[in-house]
Every structure is written in C-alpha cells, then in structure tokens.
Design a protein around this motif. Structure first.
Motif, PDB file in Angstrom:
ATOM      1  N   GLY A 159       1.988  -7.488  -1.255  1.00 35.68           N
ATOM      2  CA  GLY A 159       2.946  -8.466  -0.758  1.00 35.68           C
ATOM      3  C   GLY A 159       2.863  -8.509   0.763  1.00 35.68           C
ATOM      4  O   GLY A 159       2.575  -7.487   1.401  1.00 35.68           O
ATOM      5  N   PRO A 160       3.123  -9.646   1.368  1.00 34.66           N
ATOM      6  CA  PRO A 160       3.017  -9.749   2.834  1.00 34.66           C
ATOM      7  C   PRO A 160       4.268  -9.212   3.515  1.00 34.66           C
ATOM      8  O   PRO A 160       5.026  -9.956   4.136  1.00 34.66           O
ATOM      9  N   TYR A 161       4.507  -7.895   3.373  1.00 37.63           N
ATOM     10  CA  TYR A 161       5.734  -7.298   3.897  1.00 37.63           C
ATOM     11  C   TYR A 161       5.426  -6.480   5.148  1.00 37.63           C
ATOM     12  O   TYR A 161       4.566  -5.605   5.129  1.00 37.63           O
ATOM     13  N   GLY A 162       6.113  -6.743   6.215  1.00 43.50           N
ATOM     14  CA  GLY A 162       5.902  -6.002   7.445  1.00 43.50           C
ATOM     15  C   GLY A 162       4.799  -6.625   8.285  1.00 43.50           C
ATOM     16  O   GLY A 162       4.208  -7.655   7.953  1.00 43.50           O
ATOM     17  N   THR A 163       4.496  -5.956   9.387  1.00 44.65           N
ATOM     18  CA  THR A 163       3.529  -6.489  10.341  1.00 44.65           C
ATOM     19  C   THR A 163       2.107  -5.999  10.077  1.00 44.65           C
ATOM     20  O   THR A 163       1.163  -6.493  10.701  1.00 44.65           O
ATOM     21  N   MET A 216       0.829  -1.200   0.000  1.00 47.57           N
ATOM     22  CA  MET A 216       0.000   0.000   0.000  1.00 47.57           C
ATOM     23  C   MET A 216       0.870   1.260   0.000  1.00 47.57           C
ATOM     24  O   MET A 216       1.758   1.427   0.835  1.00 47.57           O
ATOM     25  N   GLY A 217       0.604   2.134  -0.957  1.00 48.18           N
ATOM     26  CA  GLY A 217       1.334   3.386  -1.038  1.00 48.18           C
ATOM     27  C   GLY A 217       2.772   3.247  -1.498  1.00 48.18           C
ATOM     28  O   GLY A 217       3.511   4.233  -1.536  1.00 48.18           O
ATOM     29  N   GLY A 218       3.191   2.030  -1.833  1.00 47.00           N
ATOM     30  CA  GLY A 218       4.600   1.822  -2.159  1.00 47.00           C
ATOM     31  C   GLY A 218       5.491   2.040  -0.940  1.00 47.00           C
ATOM     32  O   GLY A 218       6.655   2.420  -1.068  1.00 47.00           O
ATOM     33  N   ILE A 219       4.941   1.795   0.235  1.00 46.99           N
ATOM     34  CA  ILE A 219       5.669   2.029   1.491  1.00 46.99           C
ATOM     35  C   ILE A 219       6.318   0.715   1.937  1.00 46.99           C
ATOM     36  O   ILE A 219       5.625  -0.278   2.173  1.00 46.99           O
ATOM     37  N   PHE A 220       7.631   0.737   2.045  1.00 48.33           N
ATOM     38  CA  PHE A 220       8.381  -0.462   2.419  1.00 48.33           C
ATOM     39  C   PHE A 220       9.443  -0.100   3.449  1.00 48.33           C
ATOM     40  O   PHE A 220       9.909   1.043   3.501  1.00 48.33           O
ATOM     41  N   GLN A 221       9.839  -1.099   4.215  1.00 44.56           N
ATOM     42  CA  GLN A 221      10.980  -0.967   5.102  1.00 44.56           C
ATOM     43  C   GLN A 221      11.892  -2.171   4.878  1.00 44.56           C
ATOM     44  O   GLN A 221      11.471  -3.319   5.085  1.00 44.56           O
ATOM     45  N   LEU A 222      13.114  -1.899   4.458  1.00 45.62           N
ATOM     46  CA  LEU A 222      14.046  -2.995   4.198  1.00 45.62           C
ATOM     47  C   LEU A 222      14.377  -3.767   5.466  1.00 45.62           C
ATOM     48  O   LEU A 222      14.837  -4.906   5.406  1.00 45.62           O
ATOM     49  N   GLY A 223      14.137  -3.142   6.620  1.00 47.00           N
ATOM     50  CA  GLY A 223      14.386  -3.830   7.879  1.00 47.00           C
ATOM     51  C   GLY A 223      13.392  -4.937   8.169  1.00 47.00           C
ATOM     52  O   GLY A 223      13.640  -5.760   9.067  1.00 47.00           O
ATOM     53  N   CYS A 224      12.282  -4.996   7.425  1.00 50.09           N
ATOM     54  CA  CYS A 224      11.353  -6.117   7.564  1.00 50.09           C
ATOM     55  C   CYS A 224      12.107  -7.401   7.242  1.00 50.09           C
ATOM     56  O   CYS A 224      12.653  -7.537   6.144  1.00 50.09           O
ATOM     57  N   PRO A 225      12.184  -8.347   8.177  1.00 52.80           N
ATOM     58  CA  PRO A 225      13.024  -9.541   7.947  1.00 52.80           C
ATOM     59  C   PRO A 225      12.698 -10.278   6.656  1.00 52.80           C
ATOM     60  O   PRO A 225      13.608 -10.705   5.939  1.00 52.80           O
ATOM     61  N   TYR A 226      11.408 -10.437   6.351  1.00 55.20           N
ATOM     62  CA  TYR A 226      11.030 -11.181   5.152  1.00 55.20           C
ATOM     63  C   TYR A 226      11.441 -10.424   3.896  1.00 55.20           C
ATOM     64  O   TYR A 226      12.087 -10.987   2.998  1.00 55.20           O
ATOM     65  N   LEU A 227      11.103  -9.131   3.820  1.00 52.83           N
ATOM     66  CA  LEU A 227      11.455  -8.337   2.647  1.00 52.83           C
ATOM     67  C   LEU A 227      12.967  -8.221   2.507  1.00 52.83           C
ATOM     68  O   LEU A 227      13.517  -8.392   1.407  1.00 52.83           O
TER      69      LEU A 227
END
Length: 342
Positions: free
Chosen positions: A253-257, A70-81
């Motif tokens: 994608g199932p990225y983050g919590t 959503m929003g193209g918002i990502f955090q590379l610190g997300c273990p899965y991503l």
C-alpha cells in the motif's frame, strides 16, 4: 508464462473473482456474515504473498479490510493511512458497529530464513513493531476495547496458523484445533479480559476457520515451494483482495514517504525468485497497480491515482538491476471487485 500472458492471467482471474463476488450466493453470504458478526476488522500485515487472512480463516472476500506494507510496519500518523483508518472507523460507527485492528507479524517455526525479510528475520523486532502499532491505535481511539480495539496477532507461515497475544496471555490456534466455538470464546476472553463481548464473538469465526484450514493442510504434505517466497507479481495500491492466490504476489500500500523503497525490496525478492528457479524466467514479473473507487464520482480521481502509483512504482523498480517487468495499471470498483485496465 511470458509477462503478456501473466497480464492476461491476472485479468482473467479478476473476471472470475468479480463474477463470484457478485453472485447471489456470495452477496447473501456476506450479508448474513455482517449481520451475525458486525465488527469491522482491519488487518495490518506484511506485503509477503503467503499472508492472506481471508483465505486462512475462510472469511468471505470483502469482510476483512487489508492494509499491506513491508514488514507490516505502519505509522498511523501517516496522513493518508490515518485518514483511511479514521474513515473506516467513522463509517462503522454510523452503522452501529465496532472496529478491531489486527496488528500482525509473521514467522516460520521451521526456519528463521522463511520469516519476515522486512525485519531481517528478527521475530522480536516484528512483534515490537506490531505492538507499537497497537499502541498507536490505543493512543488515537482509547484503551477500553469496548468500541475500538487493537490486538497483536501472529501468523506462523509453515501452517498458516494464527496466534493471539496480550499482557494477560497467549492463544495458539494450532495447539487447540478441536475447541468448540464456546471454548474458543473462553480462550479469547482469557487473553483479552477487558474486550467487548461483541468483538470477542466476532473473532470466533476467524479462529474456527483457521482451525479448519490447519487441519486440512496437516492432512497434506506441503511442498517447500509453498513455504518460501514464490512471487512474481508486485501489487501496488489498494482494492486487490480479490486476488486470493497464496504466494503469487507481493502487495504494497502507498503508506508513508518510503513506500518506493518497499517496491524496490519487492523487486529484489522477485528477481531472487527468478534467479533461484522458484519462478520460471520466461514467466517474468508483473507490476500490478490498482486504485479503488466506491462511487462513479470517484472514478476520475482513481484513474489519476493509478497513473501516479504506476509512475512512482516503475521508477523504483527500474533501480533493481536485472529485473525485467511489465506493468498493468487499472482501477477497481469496490462494489463488484471488477478491475478495469487503464
């Protein structure tokens, strides 16, 4: 079409897309493209169904690596991503290839309300998040732009036009539709002055393809329904780059919590599309779940992932009052892009 018909539509579409993906012409085209343009390009973008960079750049399916949220918002610190990104980078290095991350944002020049709902239609907020993601890549993999690089790329959805940005300048493809490949290279080199020549060269076909896409659509009159949300499929998971139909599906994608919240937002978008008449009510809504696998030894785990994603996404969508939906869960073989229902 009723939801059962929507399920059949998706399965039939996948069979056709998989057959095309596996055809000798398509296989040879991908091999040639990778030989000429070996940089591994990762695309980070919003779940918005209007965003399909393979389509708007004319790039063969399977050569861009999409990540959606959503929003193209990502955090590379997300273990899965972070693990996915690191694995792709390491695999590229083993093949002697560089890696480029496109950190995208999107907007509409015709109406703020056709922009990014995930950022409450705030273009500046979208750009800030794309730039933050670029900074995370640089913090993780370095700033030299010689082996691994990250850039901010805009997508103007009225014309599906790309724009490239850095502290050294900007390049708007829609303003330079007649540039030759050499001229495109010089434009990109002016914007990304420290970037590897190989990465710059591998950006050229994306620009040339986008020029052709924009010219094609400028010669036509695009109906307003092509410019606004019109999705009634919610895709959750990975391995769905075969879909390639603009404005029919939102992908998460199932990225983050908090990805369940993104599923709820997608559900509300679809519900609004149905209630506003952009999608016929009888067509319904389909929750499409995909877990990819590269080798047969990964198939069992992919099935477990698909079931988990289906359970969590279903739980989220049930919180969207008034939304009726069917669920199609399955696994996708990356080698063939064939989707198999559980």
């Amino acid at each position: 079409m009723p939801s059962t018909t929507l399920r059949n539509f998706v399965l039939e579409l996948n069979r056709a897309r998989s057959a095309e993906f596996c055809s000798p012409d398509a296989v040879d085209a991908r091999r040639l493209y990778k030989k000429r343009h070996p940089t591994r390009i990762l695309v980070f973008k919003c779940m918005d169904g209007r965003l399909n960079l393979s389509l708007l750049t004319g790039t063969p399916v399977g050569l861009l690596y999409p990540f959606r949220n959503m929003g193209g918002i990502f955090q590379l610190g997300c273990p899965y991503l972070g693990r996915l990104v690191l694995d792709l980078k390491e695999e590229a290095l083993r093949e002697g290839c560089r890696t480029l991350a496109l950190c995208t944002y999107h907007f509409s020049k015709g109406s703020m309300q056709r922009g990014c709902a995930g950022h409450k239609y705030d273009i500046e907020a979208s750009i800030i998040d794309a730039d933050r993601l670029k900074g995370e890549f640089e913090a993780a993999f370095g700033y030299s732009q010689q082996v691994s690089a990250a850039i901010v790329v805009g997508v103007e959805t009225d014309e599906d036009a790309l724009s490239f940005h850095s502290n050294d300048g900007d390049f708007y493809v829609s303003e330079d539709l007649d540039l030759s490949p050499d001229e495109v290279y010089r434009k990109l080199a002016d914007v990304y002055r420290g970037m590897s020549e190989e990465i710059l060269n591998d950006l050229i076909p994306l620009v040339i393809g986008n020029q052709a896409y924009i010219r094609k659509h400028r010669a036509q009159t695009r109906h307003i329904t092509e410019l606004v949300h019109g999705e009634n499929i919610i895709g959750v998971g990975r391995g769905m780059d075969w879909f390639l139909l603009p404005n029919r599906a939102l992908f998460i994608g199932p990225y983050g919590t908090c990805w369940g919240e993104a599923v709820k937002v997608a559900g509300n978008i679809v519900l609004n599309n149905i209630r506003s008449g952009l999608v016929p009510e009888e067509d319904g809504c389909l929750l499409l779940i995909s877990a990819p696998y590269a080798h047969r030894s990964e198939l069992g785990m992919a099935r477990l992932k698909a079931r988990f994603l289906a359970e969590e996404a279903t739980r989220a969508l049930r919180q969207v009052e008034g939304l009726q939906f069917d669920t199609l869960a399955g696994v996708t073989a990356l080698e063939t892009r064939f989707y198999r229902e559980l």
